[in-house]
Structure formats: C-alpha cells, structure tokens
Design an enzyme around this catalytic site. Sequence first.
Site, PDB file in Angstrom:
ATOM      1  N   CYS A  83       0.805  -1.226   0.000  1.00 17.08           N
ATOM      2  CA  CYS A  83       0.000   0.000   0.000  1.00 17.08           C
ATOM      3  C   CYS A  83       0.838   1.277   0.000  1.00 17.08           C
ATOM      4  O   CYS A  83       0.297   2.360  -0.229  1.00 17.08           O
ATOM      5  CB  CYS A  83      -0.944  -0.005   1.196  1.00 17.08           C
ATOM      6  SG  CYS A  83      -2.072  -1.405   1.212  1.00 17.08           S
ATOM      7  N   HIS A 343      -8.750   3.894  -2.365  1.00 17.20           N
ATOM      8  CA  HIS A 343      -7.402   3.364  -2.112  1.00 17.20           C
ATOM      9  C   HIS A 343      -6.965   2.409  -3.227  1.00 17.20           C
ATOM     10  O   HIS A 343      -6.860   1.205  -3.010  1.00 17.20           O
ATOM     11  CB  HIS A 343      -7.384   2.668  -0.753  1.00 17.20           C
ATOM     12  CG  HIS A 343      -6.044   2.165  -0.317  1.00 17.20           C
ATOM     13  ND1 HIS A 343      -4.850   2.702  -0.767  1.00 17.20           N
ATOM     14  CD2 HIS A 343      -5.693   1.143   0.534  1.00 17.20           C
ATOM     15  CE1 HIS A 343      -3.841   2.055  -0.194  1.00 17.20           C
ATOM     16  NE2 HIS A 343      -4.328   1.104   0.582  1.00 17.20           N
TER      17      HIS A 343
END
Length: 393
Positions: A83, A343
């Site tokens: 991430c 995201h």
Amino acid sequence: MSRKVYVVGVGMTKFEKPGARDWDYPDMAEEAGKQALEDAGVSYEEIEQVFAGYVYGESTSGQAAAYRLGLTGVPIYNVNNNCSTGSTALFMAKQLVEGGIADCVLALGFEQMAKGSLDTSGKGRFNPLGRHFETMAEQRGFAKAPPAPQIFGNAGREHMEKYGTTAEQIAKIAHKNHLHSTKNPRSQFQDEYSLEEILESRMIHEPLTMLQCCPTSDGAAAAVVVSEDFVKEHGLEDQAIEIAAMSMVTDTPDTFGDSAIKLVGADMTRLAAQQVYEASGLSADDVDVIELHDCFSANELITYEGLGLCEEGKAGELIDAGDVTYGGKWVVNPSGGLISKGHPLGATGLAQCAELNWQLRGLADDRQVDDAEVALQHNLGLGGAAVVTLYKR
C-alpha cells in the site's frame, strides 16, 4: 552534497469503484501522467527516468502504462511496496534527483483492482504477510473477518483497552473524512454520513464498521520531481514545492512482539517521522495540513501519535478537541483520505502528494486549508514500509 528536490507538477484521476468506468490501467496512468506533465509544463521527452508503481499487475505493467506518454527509451522501473507503493516510487525519484543522477523524473502510480476485500493469500507461495498474520493469531486469535480490517481493528481494540479510547472517538475519524470528501470531486465517495450512521453500519471487525474501512478502487496519480537547477531553467519557481525531507522505514523486531499497535507499523511511522523532523529542522507544530494512511479509522487514530501530533494514548482527546479538521490545529485528510477518497494501492501515495501540492499552491478549491505553508504525508504498507514526507512552499 545532496541537492534540493521539488515537485513541479501533479496529476490524479478520479478514483472509481472497480468496474464502474470502462478503462484499463494504461488509460488511467495516461490520464494522470498527462495531467502532471501539463501541470509542470514539461514534455515527456524531458523526463529522464520513470518509476511506475502498482501492486496488482504483470512484470512490465509500468512500461505498458508509461508507453502511453511516449516512447523515448528512458529507464522505467516497476515498483511494488504494497500500500506504500506510490510514495515509494516518489521516494526513489527523489533520491535520483537529490543524488545528482537526474534532473527530471516522473513518479507514476496506478491500480486496477478486483471488487471486495483484498486478496492477502500467498497464491501457493510463501505469504509475504505470513509473519504478520501469525503474530496476529498469537496475540488475539484469528477471527472470521477479512485479515486486513482484523489486524487494524485489533490495533484499535488495544488502544481502547490501554487508554480508554471509545468506539465513538474512532468513528469520528471516519465521520470527518467522509465529510471532507464531499468537497473533493476526485473522491470515490462524496456522501456525508452522520456519526450514528457510521457507528450503525455493518460491523466488519470490532470496532470497525463498514463505513470506517477504505474501499477497493481504480485510479492513478503522478508527480514530476525535479532539481533546483531545472526549476530555475524552466521558470517554475511559483509552483515548485520543496520536498524538505523524506524517509522510508521498514519493520523492526518490535513489530513482531506482543502489541497489535506495533504490528500494524506504529513504530515504523514514529521512526520515519522522527527522521523527517530531524532532517528538516521542523516539527509537527510547524505543519498545517496532513494526508495520512487511514486505510481504517483505527489506523488514523494511532498514526496521530506516531507522527507526534499528540502524546501516546491521547489521540482520542485530539479527536474530541476538533484539532484534526478545519478550525483545528491541523487539517488531516482534507481529500477525504483512503476511507472516502478511495485506495487504489499503487496510486495512493502519489494521490496524497497531489493533494498536498494543491494545498500548498492554493489550488484545493473548496477544501483549501487557509495559509498552508508546510504539509506532511504518511503512507503505510504492511509487510512492510512506512514513508513519511514533509513538503514546504
């Protein structure tokens, strides 16, 4: 001697629900990349190297994406750091410029994701998050919830048990970020929810309800990173935002101890923030606006402490005081954050960069933070890496 490094152009697509728009990852990368180049007033022919970040894709997806911008033969590196991939691409671009290897580098991040919870399986190979999940199971068992909200939810539980933090305080973070996103046209979600709606939405893993969890997303973002000489030669002084300091930290032995908070990278965040403050000569008190990694509301909570916004255990009080939104000491996640903006893993760090550059340049429209001079970015990837960046106008 290291050189000063600047961001002179940023771009970002609207973040979308997977499958909501008829596009593929080269389309989204082209859109964001062209925006960044146009913003900088730079042609792709002036780009000396490219760092292309993504998590889900093939070995040369970076080339397939960047080729839409031009075929100039420059080095293109494929970057994957879970991430924190987007900010890792930015970190690598910054190092090249800082070290005098290049004067103009493009950091490009994109992701085309599947619907539903993240696939955290090892696909028949050793699972890179295996040690994290084994430690989680030793600490608190392994519940039926998806692994990602479970590991971050456990961190929230530990904070509640140790410091008396309440589920309502944690939910207030999601309430704030959803509210902020109503003023961001690039956000995946632009709906306002009451605190009650957030608390009463479907429980995923206590204390995290559905509206406190970031969605899967498609999208891309990009940044043009240059030297001071390049800024002067191209007359970009009015829009150049300095990367005053940047640090990337990976896991330490303390990650795999007996703390659910440390297991999700709190110590990485703290160490990276300390390095950035020391290198820049600035502190959290100097910061005006922050984009941080709120993959789940509980992670924003513990990140306040890791970044030095408050003492350990005081994050709930910081929320109740209104110090993390407009009118408070800092505005945290004016974009809506991961929870509401979305995201797309490879794009997130560069989307944070774009938002903070717009804020420091006074281009954030209805979500503009008044008189923003210094901005802080935090991007986290389990497995693991924390990247903290300090920008100044």
